[in-house]
Design a protein around this motif. Structure first.
Motif, mmCIF file in Angstrom:
data_model
loop_
_atom_site.group_PDB
_atom_site.id
_atom_site.type_symbol
_atom_site.label_atom_id
_atom_site.label_comp_id
_atom_site.label_asym_id
_atom_site.label_seq_id
_atom_site.Cartn_x
_atom_site.Cartn_y
_atom_site.Cartn_z
ATOM 1 N N VAL A 159 -0.060 17.299 -8.804
ATOM 2 C CA VAL A 159 -1.628 17.583 -9.211
ATOM 3 C C VAL A 159 -1.533 17.855 -10.707
ATOM 4 O O VAL A 159 -2.288 17.483 -11.577
ATOM 5 C CB VAL A 159 -2.062 18.639 -8.131
ATOM 6 C CG1 VAL A 159 -3.419 19.045 -8.914
ATOM 7 C CG2 VAL A 159 -2.185 18.337 -6.902
ATOM 8 N N LEU A 160 -0.615 18.733 -11.233
ATOM 9 C CA LEU A 160 -0.526 19.291 -12.434
ATOM 10 C C LEU A 160 -0.235 18.247 -13.464
ATOM 11 O O LEU A 160 -0.823 18.122 -14.511
ATOM 12 C CB LEU A 160 0.478 20.454 -12.635
ATOM 13 C CG LEU A 160 -0.026 21.862 -12.103
ATOM 14 C CD1 LEU A 160 1.081 22.766 -12.347
ATOM 15 C CD2 LEU A 160 -1.171 22.169 -12.648
ATOM 16 N N ALA A 161 0.751 17.175 -12.926
ATOM 17 C CA ALA A 161 1.036 16.217 -13.762
ATOM 18 C C ALA A 161 -0.022 14.958 -13.882
ATOM 19 O O ALA A 161 -0.364 14.432 -14.962
ATOM 20 C CB ALA A 161 2.101 15.276 -13.167
ATOM 21 N N THR A 162 -0.971 14.879 -12.835
ATOM 22 C CA THR A 162 -2.144 13.857 -12.779
ATOM 23 C C THR A 162 -3.173 14.710 -13.730
ATOM 24 O O THR A 162 -3.760 13.841 -14.664
ATOM 25 C CB THR A 162 -2.719 14.027 -11.453
ATOM 26 O OG1 THR A 162 -1.690 13.306 -10.480
ATOM 27 C CG2 THR A 162 -4.021 13.131 -11.295
ATOM 28 N N ILE A 163 -3.447 15.905 -13.749
ATOM 29 C CA ILE A 163 -4.336 16.655 -14.650
ATOM 30 C C ILE A 163 -4.043 16.332 -16.044
ATOM 31 O O ILE A 163 -4.604 16.031 -16.966
ATOM 32 C CB ILE A 163 -4.570 18.134 -14.294
ATOM 33 C CG1 ILE A 163 -5.248 18.161 -12.798
ATOM 34 C CG2 ILE A 163 -5.239 18.866 -15.324
ATOM 35 C CD1 ILE A 163 -5.230 19.581 -12.480
ATOM 36 N N ALA A 164 -2.717 16.753 -16.357
ATOM 37 C CA ALA A 164 -2.091 16.341 -17.664
ATOM 38 C C ALA A 164 -2.354 15.286 -18.047
ATOM 39 O O ALA A 164 -2.918 14.885 -19.370
ATOM 40 C CB ALA A 164 -0.611 16.739 -17.734
ATOM 41 N N GLU A 165 -1.927 14.062 -17.318
ATOM 42 C CA GLU A 165 -2.273 12.605 -17.643
ATOM 43 C C GLU A 165 -3.580 12.405 -18.170
ATOM 44 O O GLU A 165 -4.088 11.912 -19.350
ATOM 45 C CB GLU A 165 -1.682 11.697 -16.894
ATOM 46 C CG GLU A 165 -1.891 10.290 -17.217
ATOM 47 C CD GLU A 165 -1.119 9.484 -16.028
ATOM 48 O OE1 GLU A 165 -1.922 8.479 -15.613
ATOM 49 O OE2 GLU A 165 -0.369 9.882 -15.309
#
Length: 75
Positions: A10-16
């Protein structure tokens, strides 16, 4: 799936999404941070997936980008 793996995804998706949306607008991290009323280093942490932002911080970022919160969360 472990909770840590889900959180990391989830954090990677938000970051992207935050990086992409900011870049589409041609804004620097500083410009988005000012619009979102958050520190630039905090925004950098969101964009690298190192920060686990609260919902209220994500709403600030979404509002600054003029998108709905779900646009930051969707893959």
């Amino acid at each position: 799936i472990e909770v840590i793996a889900i959180e990391s995804e989830v954090l990677a998706t938000i970051a992207e999404n935050v990086r992409r949306l900011r870049a589409e607008r041609g804004w620097s991290q500083e410009a988005l941070a000012e619009r979102a009323h958050i520190d630039r280093s905090y925004l950098a942490g969101i964009e690298t997936g190192r920060r686990n932002p609260s919902v209220s911080k994500l709403v600030q970022v979404a509002n600054a980008l003029s998108v709905r919160l779900k646009e930051l969360l969707e893959s």
